[in-house]
Motif scaffolding. Structure first.
Motif, mmCIF file in Angstrom:
data_model
loop_
_atom_site.group_PDB
_atom_site.id
_atom_site.type_symbol
_atom_site.label_atom_id
_atom_site.label_comp_id
_atom_site.label_asym_id
_atom_site.label_seq_id
_atom_site.Cartn_x
_atom_site.Cartn_y
_atom_site.Cartn_z
ATOM 1 N N VAL A 104 14.015 69.140 3.025
ATOM 2 C CA VAL A 104 12.931 68.192 2.781
ATOM 3 C C VAL A 104 12.107 68.010 4.054
ATOM 4 C CG1 VAL A 104 14.105 66.916 0.964
ATOM 5 C CG2 VAL A 104 14.438 66.247 3.342
ATOM 6 N N TYR A 105 10.908 67.513 3.871
ATOM 7 C CA TYR A 105 10.077 67.166 5.029
ATOM 8 C C TYR A 105 10.606 65.892 5.656
ATOM 9 C CZ TYR A 105 6.368 64.958 7.654
ATOM 10 O OH TYR A 105 5.668 64.305 8.627
ATOM 11 N N LEU A 106 10.773 65.912 6.965
ATOM 12 C CA LEU A 106 11.215 64.739 7.718
ATOM 13 C C LEU A 106 10.272 64.563 8.900
ATOM 14 C CD1 LEU A 106 13.462 62.570 8.035
ATOM 15 C CD2 LEU A 106 14.629 64.164 9.566
ATOM 16 N N PRO A 107 9.643 63.393 9.045
ATOM 17 C CA PRO A 107 8.773 63.180 10.203
ATOM 18 C C PRO A 107 9.518 63.421 11.504
ATOM 19 C CG PRO A 107 8.479 61.429 8.595
ATOM 20 C CD PRO A 107 9.652 62.231 8.138
ATOM 21 N N GLY A 108 8.785 63.865 12.519
ATOM 22 C CA GLY A 108 9.399 64.118 13.811
ATOM 23 C C GLY A 108 9.950 62.853 14.444
ATOM 24 N N PRO A 109 10.829 63.003 15.425
ATOM 25 C CA PRO A 109 11.460 61.832 16.049
ATOM 26 C C PRO A 109 10.464 60.856 16.662
ATOM 27 C CG PRO A 109 12.609 63.847 16.669
ATOM 28 C CD PRO A 109 11.362 64.266 15.967
ATOM 29 N N THR A 110 9.309 61.356 17.101
ATOM 30 C CA THR A 110 8.314 60.487 17.736
ATOM 31 C C THR A 110 7.183 60.112 16.785
ATOM 32 O OG1 THR A 110 7.110 62.403 18.595
ATOM 33 C CG2 THR A 110 8.820 61.454 20.001
ATOM 34 N N GLU A 111 7.263 60.528 15.532
ATOM 35 C CA GLU A 111 6.214 60.225 14.560
ATOM 36 C C GLU A 111 6.558 58.951 13.788
ATOM 37 O OE1 GLU A 111 4.153 64.168 12.918
ATOM 38 O OE2 GLU A 111 6.304 64.166 12.549
ATOM 39 N N ASP A 112 5.537 58.164 13.512
ATOM 40 C CA ASP A 112 5.697 56.942 12.735
ATOM 41 C C ASP A 112 5.263 57.229 11.290
ATOM 42 O OD1 ASP A 112 5.516 54.430 11.523
ATOM 43 O OD2 ASP A 112 5.012 53.441 13.408
ATOM 44 N N PRO A 113 6.172 57.121 10.314
ATOM 45 C CA PRO A 113 5.791 57.405 8.928
ATOM 46 C C PRO A 113 4.616 56.567 8.433
ATOM 47 C CG PRO A 113 8.176 57.240 9.133
ATOM 48 C CD PRO A 113 7.602 56.792 10.449
ATOM 49 N N GLU A 114 4.495 55.343 8.938
ATOM 50 C CA GLU A 114 3.381 54.505 8.501
ATOM 51 C C GLU A 114 2.054 55.051 9.009
ATOM 52 O OE1 GLU A 114 4.055 50.404 9.366
ATOM 53 O OE2 GLU A 114 6.034 50.366 8.418
ATOM 54 N N ASP A 115 2.053 55.598 10.231
ATOM 55 C CA ASP A 115 0.828 56.215 10.748
ATOM 56 C C ASP A 115 0.474 57.464 9.955
ATOM 57 O OD1 ASP A 115 0.658 54.251 12.676
ATOM 58 O OD2 ASP A 115 1.625 55.451 14.242
ATOM 59 N N ILE A 116 1.493 58.230 9.561
ATOM 60 C CA ILE A 116 1.249 59.429 8.754
ATOM 61 C C ILE A 116 0.635 59.043 7.419
ATOM 62 C CG2 ILE A 116 2.354 61.379 7.592
ATOM 63 C CD1 ILE A 116 4.451 61.379 9.805
ATOM 64 N N ALA A 117 1.178 57.973 6.805
ATOM 65 C CA ALA A 117 0.651 57.529 5.516
ATOM 66 C C ALA A 117 -0.793 57.053 5.646
ATOM 67 C CB ALA A 117 1.527 56.419 4.954
ATOM 68 N N LYS A 118 -1.083 56.329 6.727
ATOM 69 C CA LYS A 118 -2.448 55.820 6.917
ATOM 70 C C LYS A 118 -3.448 56.941 7.166
ATOM 71 C CE LYS A 118 -0.869 51.381 8.828
ATOM 72 N NZ LYS A 118 -0.771 50.557 10.057
ATOM 73 N N SER A 119 -2.998 58.026 7.780
ATOM 74 C CA SER A 119 -3.902 59.143 8.071
ATOM 75 C C SER A 119 -4.339 59.862 6.804
ATOM 76 C CB SER A 119 -3.216 60.137 9.012
ATOM 77 O OG SER A 119 -2.174 60.829 8.341
ATOM 78 N N GLY A 120 -3.522 59.755 5.742
ATOM 79 C CA GLY A 120 -3.867 60.431 4.499
ATOM 80 C C GLY A 120 -3.581 61.920 4.519
ATOM 81 N N LYS A 121 -3.001 62.425 5.599
ATOM 82 C CA LYS A 121 -2.706 63.856 5.720
ATOM 83 C C LYS A 121 -1.217 64.061 5.446
ATOM 84 C CE LYS A 121 -6.338 64.517 9.189
ATOM 85 N NZ LYS A 121 -6.647 64.942 10.575
ATOM 86 N N TYR A 122 -0.905 64.282 4.198
ATOM 87 C CA TYR A 122 0.488 64.445 3.824
ATOM 88 C C TYR A 122 0.891 65.912 3.984
ATOM 89 C CZ TYR A 122 -0.275 59.875 1.822
ATOM 90 O OH TYR A 122 -0.586 58.558 1.660
ATOM 91 N N PRO A 123 2.059 66.172 4.521
ATOM 92 C CA PRO A 123 2.515 67.548 4.697
ATOM 93 C C PRO A 123 2.870 68.189 3.356
ATOM 94 C CG PRO A 123 4.247 66.015 5.267
ATOM 95 C CD PRO A 123 3.020 65.186 5.004
ATOM 96 N N VAL A 124 2.822 69.510 3.322
ATOM 97 C CA VAL A 124 3.190 70.240 2.127
ATOM 98 C C VAL A 124 4.708 70.266 2.023
ATOM 99 C CG1 VAL A 124 3.127 72.487 0.981
ATOM 100 C CG2 VAL A 124 1.121 71.650 2.194
#
Length: 240
Positions: A207-227
Motif C-alpha cells: 500500500v501507499y504509505l506517506p514518508g516519515p517526514t510527510e504530513d498526511p493532512e498536508d498531502i490531502a490539502k494539496s489535492g495530489k493523491y499518489p497512484v
C-alpha cells in the motif's frame, strides 16, 4: 453488496458517536437524578393508537444465500498489512528513542542548574519551559502523523477488501454476507475468508504509505493523491 457493507460501517460509526454522546451526558444525567432525589416515575397519559390489523398473505422472500468473512484473519494474512506493521513499528521505535533522548537532555539540564547551587534565573526557567512546550508540540505532531499514516494505509486495505468481498458474493450469488463475529455458529463452507486473502494479496500486495517526514493532512490539502500500487500505469500507446 458494497453499499450494504458501507452501510454497516456507517452504522458502526454512528454507534460509536452515540456511545461518546452517552458518556458525555452521563455526569449531567447523574446530577439531574441526584437533584430529583428518590422521586417515583411520573404517571403520564397514554392515548390510544389505531389498531393495525394483520396483512393478507404475500410473496415470501427467496431463501438467503449466506457468506461469512473474518476481517481479523484477512488482515493478519494480508501481505500489505504485514509490511505495514514492520514499517510503522520501526517508525514508532524511532519516535520513542527520540523522546527518551530529549527527556534525558532535559533531565541533565535540570541537574546542571541544581548543581550550580543557585536558584534558576527567570530566563533559565522561561527557556526550559519553552523547550518543554516545543517538545510537546513536536513529538505530539509526530505521533499524530504516525497514527494518520496507519489510517491512510489501512483504509486502502479495507477499501480493496470490500471490493473483493462484493465481487466474490456476486460471483457466488450470495444475498447476505456477514462478519464472522456476528454469527454464533456457521458451516465452514460459507466462509470466504481464504478466498478474500488470496485475491487481496494478488491485487494489493503493498500500500501507499506517506514518508516519515510527510504530513498526511498536508498531502490531502494539496489535492495530489499518489497512484495506488495496484493500479496499472496509463497506456501511452492508446491501448494498441
Amino acid at each position: 453488496m458494497r453499499s450494504s457493507i458501507m452501510a454497516r460501517t456507517g452504522h458502526a460509526r454512528l454507534r460509536g458517536a452515540l456511545c461518546g454522546l452517552a458518556l458525555a451526558l452521563t455526569p449531567a444525567l447523574a446530577m439531574a437524578q441526584d437533584a430529583g432525589g428518590q422521586q417515583q416515575s411520573p404517571i403520564l397519559p397514554m392515548p390510544p393508537v389505531p389498531e393495525f390489523k394483520p396483512l393478507p398473505a404475500g410473496s415470501r422472500p427467496a431463501a438467503p444465500v449466506i457468506g461469512i468473512f473474518n476481517t481479523q484473519q484477512i488482515m493478519a494474512q494480508s501481505l500489505a498489512v504485514q509490511k505495514l506493521q514492520t514499517e510503522l513499528g520501526a517508525r514508532r521505535e524511532a519516535l520513542v528513542r527520540d523522546v527518551r533522548a530529549e527527556d534525558g537532555q532535559l533531565q541533565a539540564l535540570r541537574q546542571s542548574i541544581i548543581k550550580a547551587g543557585k536558584a534558576p534565573t527567570p530566563e533559565q526557567q522561561q527557556d526550559l519551559q519553552k523547550r518543554v512546550m516545543a517538545d510537546r508540540t513536536k513529538f505530539g505532531n509526530r505521533n499524530r502523523i504516525l497514527e494518520e499514516d496507519a489510517q491512510v494505509a489501512l483504509n486502502q486495505v479495507q477499501r480493496e477488501m470490500q471490493q473483493i468481498v462484493s465481487a466474490i458474493a456476486a460471483a457466488r450469488g450470495m444475498t447476505m454476507v456477514l462478519q464472522a463475529g456476528t454469527a454464533a455458529l456457521h458451516d465452514n463452507s460459507l466462509d470466504i475468508s481464504d478466498q478474500v486473502v488470496t485475491y487481496l494479496n494478488q491485487a494489493l500486495p503493498t500500500v501507499y504509505l506517506p514518508g516519515p517526514t510527510e504530513d498526511p493532512e498536508d498531502i490531502a490539502k494539496s489535492g495530489k493523491y499518489p497512484v495506488m500500487p495496484f493500479q496499472p500505469p496509463a497506456d501511452n500507446n492508446g491501448g494498441e
